[in-house]
Design an enzyme around this catalytic site. Sequence first.
Site, PDB file in Angstrom:
ATOM      1  N   ASP A  68      86.115 -65.570  43.852  1.00 18.48           N
ATOM      2  CA  ASP A  68      86.789 -64.332  44.262  1.00 18.48           C
ATOM      3  C   ASP A  68      87.077 -64.284  45.765  1.00 18.48           C
ATOM      4  O   ASP A  68      86.717 -63.309  46.450  1.00 18.48           O
ATOM      5  CB  ASP A  68      85.924 -63.103  43.908  1.00 18.48           C
ATOM      6  CG  ASP A  68      85.467 -63.094  42.461  1.00 18.48           C
ATOM      7  OD1 ASP A  68      86.233 -63.534  41.598  1.00 18.48           O
ATOM      8  OD2 ASP A  68      84.345 -62.619  42.208  1.00 18.48           O
ATOM      9  N   GLU A 278      92.655 -57.192  36.709  1.00 17.30           N
ATOM     10  CA  GLU A 278      91.703 -57.054  37.824  1.00 17.30           C
ATOM     11  C   GLU A 278      92.234 -57.852  39.017  1.00 17.30           C
ATOM     12  O   GLU A 278      93.328 -58.390  38.977  1.00 17.30           O
ATOM     13  CB  GLU A 278      90.312 -57.566  37.414  1.00 17.30           C
ATOM     14  CG  GLU A 278      90.277 -59.050  37.071  1.00 17.30           C
ATOM     15  CD  GLU A 278      88.947 -59.527  36.505  1.00 17.30           C
ATOM     16  OE1 GLU A 278      88.025 -58.721  36.294  1.00 17.30           O
ATOM     17  OE2 GLU A 278      88.834 -60.735  36.240  1.00 17.30           O
TER      18      GLU A 278
HETATM   19  O1  FUB Z   1      83.163 -62.228  40.058  1.00 20.87           O
HETATM   20  C1  FUB Z   1      83.036 -61.169  39.143  1.00 20.87           C
HETATM   21  C2  FUB Z   1      84.377 -60.732  38.654  1.00 20.87           C
HETATM   22  O2  FUB Z   1      85.048 -61.819  38.039  1.00 20.87           O
HETATM   23  C3  FUB Z   1      85.330 -60.272  39.717  1.00 20.87           C
HETATM   24  O3  FUB Z   1      85.041 -59.039  40.254  1.00 20.87           O
HETATM   25  C4  FUB Z   1      86.590 -60.376  38.954  1.00 20.87           C
HETATM   26  O4  FUB Z   1      87.750 -60.267  39.714  1.00 20.87           O
HETATM   27  C5  FUB Z   1      86.437 -61.720  38.289  1.00 20.87           C
HETATM   28  O5  FUB Z   1      86.807 -62.764  39.138  1.00 20.87           O
END
Ligand code: FUB
Length: 379
Positions: A68, A278
């Site tokens: 991320d 997301e």
């Molecule tokens: O790393 C945890 C979660 O997985 C992140 O917040 C999302 O964007 C995904 O990459």
Amino acid sequence: MQLIHAIKNTPNKMKSNAIIFAALSAGLLFSCQQKTSTKETTESKIDSAQQQPVPISEPLVTHIYTADPSAHLFEGKIYIYPSHDIEAGVAENDMGDHFDMRDYHILSLDSINGKATDHGIALEIKDIPWAGRQLWAPDAAYGNGKYYLYFPAKDKSDVFRIGVATSTSPAGPFKAEARPIEGSFSIDPAVFIDTDGASYMYFGGIWGGQLQRWSSGKYDANGSKTDLQKDDQPSISPRVAKMSKDLLHFDGPVKEILIKDKDGKPLLGGDHDRRFFEASWMHKFNGKYYFSYSTGDTHFIAYAIGESPLGPFIYQGVILKPVIGWTNHHSIIEVNGKWYLFYHDSVLSGGKTHLRSVKVTGLIHESDGTITTIDPYKK
Ligand code: FUB
């Protein structure tokens, strides 16, 4: 790449991860501890033994797992604010419980091709008074002579909120505020400071990020674990809030971001290849606002362009095709006149969803303003 595409629309993270892992593994096991050159080992093994995809980029660090990445240019260096993935021993599920991260390490590069420095622990969950578990994808900003680290974590009631911590150094250590940002919820904050000085936080994530449970404006603990199951309705919107001058609070209400197709129609919940899941990011190029995000269960980094930081945005296409691993997450910055995409994949861990590695590659804006799609593997 057929195996990766075969997992599109698979409703369960575990199933799709198993398929990717099977494709990659078959005698291939990469360890975080391995001492040999990652580049040599990964490429030669994948290429010669299995005819598996050859990565276009290598992990920035191999002594820990990182994911991320939110990259920024601070004090003449590239600072990367990643999640710090660990093997916590938590079983994988669609709510993302297996992403049980407990601290943040900040990385820096003196130049884009330089060696990454790990600045050690910048913030730990035990030092965040309100947090219960799961430090997910962070971001950072500079203002008022300080550095700000923004991060999602579940509070003691297991509801994701977004917190902020400050430091006098881009590398930390950071001190967390006593409470999460008032009015914040869900995950994946991305703070964008516009050329006029106004600042905005983009955020939200469905499934494990809980955004689908906020459709009434209040958290519904019994709400859906995944989508809203309304495929013919506009998809769940990412959120944006203007930030106060002190960069510690929201300045005004949280707003929904509209992503439309080129005919002006909102993307629908059933449009898994294009709808928001997301991992928001914002960058400005030639006066236009580029909102980019992950499509989650279809594993693309997609983008949409708007005339205002608040949208609406018109869907344009894919920036990054699916990576090895389930999640796809990114950031985009300009360094010395060239643009770069920071992203992650799970090659180093042999395909484990929750053990990822941060990477970087070049990104091209074409003369018409579109972005060239990046394939993270050579074949
Ligand atoms: O790393 C945890 C979660 O997985 C992140 O917040 C999302 O964007 C995904 O990459």
